[in-house]
Design a protein around this motif. Structure first.
Motif, PDB file in Angstrom:
ATOM      1  N   PRO A  39       0.842  -1.207   0.000  1.00  0.00           N
ATOM      2  CA  PRO A  39       0.000   0.000   0.000  1.00  0.00           C
ATOM      3  C   PRO A  39       0.869   1.246   0.000  1.00  0.00           C
ATOM      4  N   SER A  40       0.552   2.147  -0.900  1.00  0.00           N
ATOM      5  CA  SER A  40       1.334   3.379  -0.954  1.00  0.00           C
ATOM      6  C   SER A  40       0.781   4.359   0.077  1.00  0.00           C
ATOM      7  N   SER A  41       1.668   4.966   0.800  1.00  0.00           N
ATOM      8  CA  SER A  41       1.260   5.955   1.787  1.00  0.00           C
ATOM      9  C   SER A  41       2.403   6.935   1.972  1.00  0.00           C
ATOM     10  N   ASN A  42       2.086   8.009   2.577  1.00  0.00           N
ATOM     11  CA  ASN A  42       3.139   8.989   2.793  1.00  0.00           C
ATOM     12  C   ASN A  42       3.933   8.632   4.049  1.00  0.00           C
TER      13      ASN A  42
END
Length: 103
Positions: free
Chosen positions: A46-49
């Motif tokens: 999952p892409s997240s900051n």
């Protein structure tokens, strides 16, 4: 079916692929196909900051409430001493004029 050509493949990597394929009773081409298929079937991370990742990492430690320091009223800005500044600039000009007259 589509085909793919892989150029500049390291000899060591090709050798390891050949050994792995032989150990499984497959051709190098079939083994490479299965490796690619397995790698691409994995669910993407999952892409997240960065802030979200840090929050998740330390979430188990519990929430910490830090006290907020009371604010003080703003100070008045410093006002330059105009008389002193003009005296300094006059002295600098006088020094420049003296050095020109000596030359």
């Amino acid at each position: 079916m589509a085909s793919i050509t892989i150029r500049k493949l390291d000899e060591g990597l090709k050798s390891r692929l050949r050994i792995r394929a032989a150990a499984r009773g497959r051709s190098m081409e079939d083994e490479a196909r299965r490796i690619l298929q397995a790698a691409l079937e994995e669910s993407p991370a999952p892409s997240s900051n960065l802030a979200d990742r840090i929050r998740r990492r330390f979430a188990g430690l519990g929430d910490i409430e830090l006290p907020i320091a009371p604010r003080e009223p703003m100070r008045e800005p410093a006002v330059p001493d105009v008389a002193r500044a003009s005296r300094g600039s006059r002295a600098a000009k006088a020094g420049t004029q003296r050095s020109r007259s000596r030359a």
